[in-house]
Write a protein that holds these residues in place. Structure first.
Motif, PDB file in Angstrom:
ATOM      1  N   SER A 152     -37.107 -16.281  12.044  1.00 42.33           N
ATOM      2  CA  SER A 152     -37.720 -16.151  11.238  1.00 42.33           C
ATOM      3  C   SER A 152     -39.350 -16.107  12.404  1.00 42.33           C
ATOM      4  O   SER A 152     -40.062 -14.893  12.977  1.00 42.33           O
ATOM      5  CB  SER A 152     -38.604 -16.913  10.191  1.00 42.33           C
ATOM      6  N   TYR A 162     -38.487 -12.113  14.103  1.00 41.10           N
ATOM      7  CA  TYR A 162     -38.789 -10.879  13.434  1.00 41.10           C
ATOM      8  C   TYR A 162     -39.331 -11.388  12.610  1.00 41.10           C
ATOM      9  O   TYR A 162     -39.293 -12.373  11.809  1.00 41.10           O
ATOM     10  CB  TYR A 162     -37.554 -10.945  13.351  1.00 41.10           C
ATOM     11  N   GLY A 163     -39.977 -10.051  11.726  1.00 43.14           N
ATOM     12  CA  GLY A 163     -40.916  -9.792  10.238  1.00 43.14           C
ATOM     13  C   GLY A 163     -40.115 -10.147   9.440  1.00 43.14           C
ATOM     14  O   GLY A 163     -39.005  -9.910   9.083  1.00 43.14           O
ATOM     15  N   PRO A 164     -40.911 -10.682   8.195  1.00 40.83           N
ATOM     16  CA  PRO A 164     -40.054 -11.015   6.887  1.00 40.83           C
ATOM     17  C   PRO A 164     -39.712 -10.532   6.355  1.00 40.83           C
ATOM     18  O   PRO A 164     -38.573 -10.814   5.766  1.00 40.83           O
ATOM     19  CB  PRO A 164     -41.511 -11.155   5.769  1.00 40.83           C
ATOM     20  N   ASP A 165     -39.726  -9.299   6.541  1.00 39.28           N
ATOM     21  CA  ASP A 165     -39.505  -8.015   5.803  1.00 39.28           C
ATOM     22  C   ASP A 165     -37.736  -7.815   6.679  1.00 39.28           C
ATOM     23  O   ASP A 165     -36.657  -7.721   6.191  1.00 39.28           O
ATOM     24  CB  ASP A 165     -39.878  -7.068   6.308  1.00 39.28           C
ATOM     25  N   GLN A 166     -38.108  -7.921   8.269  1.00 41.31           N
ATOM     26  CA  GLN A 166     -36.590  -8.103   8.867  1.00 41.31           C
ATOM     27  C   GLN A 166     -36.043  -9.239   8.567  1.00 41.31           C
ATOM     28  O   GLN A 166     -34.452  -8.624   8.292  1.00 41.31           O
ATOM     29  CB  GLN A 166     -37.122  -7.581  10.147  1.00 41.31           C
TER      30      GLN A 166
END
Ligand SMILES: CC(C)(COP(=O)(O)OP(=O)(O)OC[C@H]1O[C@@H](n2cnc3c(N)ncnc32)[C@H](O)[C@@H]1OP(=O)(O)O)[C@@H](O)C(=O)NCCC(=O)NCCS
Length: 158
Positions: free
Chosen positions: A30, A33-37
């Motif tokens: 995290s 990468y972003g939360p959705d990824q």
């Protein structure tokens, strides 16, 4: 800290390695990468791990135990692909991934392989580089569950 590298045994290892995977993606990855990824990569929480267990067995999975607890795992497919490399964040930065990859390289040479390949996340790229892998292709459009999660293809001669 004492650790041991051993072959995947399952089915207890299925739960332990799935927990390591979830923690490594949701916590360690995290940072890059972003939360959705991260959600897309981690996937759904699973109650039935029989498919996960089968895939770990079929992929010649190696498990790292630190102080008798599963702390990480990797694998080696017959064509030389290292498909998984995950270390629990509580054991990160202490050489667990190095120990796992070193054991995998030894196994690969014993199998007669001359090269390893991996599709490394942005989180894992520096670790693979330290272990002698080099980037051969950027994959900005890599998609997991419909979401773009860029990674890189890396190779290492044995
Ligand atoms: C990538 C990951 C497996 C590394 O595990 P780890 O046990 O913390 O790694 P190690 O402590 O063995 O580090 C290995 C080497 O990489 C180096 N390294 C690790 N991260 C680094 C960074 N960001 N920059 C520079 N070097 C780095 C370490 O210094 C070490 O080198 P050394 O042994 O020469 O000192 C772990 O962070 C993880 O699970 N990440 C999230 C999941 C993921 O992306 N998995 C890969 C999917 S392809």
């Amino acid at each position: 800290m004492t650790w041991d590298i051993r072959a995947y045994r399952g089915p207890d290892d299925a739960t332990a390695t799935f927990d390591v995977f979830q923690a490594a993606v949701r916590q360690t990855a995290s940072s890059v990468y972003g939360p959705d990824q991260v959600d897309a990569w981690a996937g759904p929480a699973r109650t039935d791990l029989s498919d996960w267990d089968s895939r770990r067995r079929e992929a010649s999975t190696l498990v790292a135990e630190v102080d008798d607890t599963v702390a990480g795992f990797t694998d080696l497919l017959p064509d030389g692909l290292v498909d998984m490399l995950f270390v629990h964040p509580r054991s990160g930065g202490r050489g667990v991934a190095r120990a796992l990859l070193t054991a995998t390289m030894r196994d690969a040479r014993a199998r007669g392989l001359t090269e390893l390949r991996t599709l490394a996340s942005r989180s894992a790229q520096p670790t693979f580089e330290r272990l002698g892998f080099t980037v051969v292709a950027h994959r900005p459009d890599n998609t997991i569950r419909g979401l773009v999660v860029p990674n890189v293809e890396m190779r290492r001669l044995l």
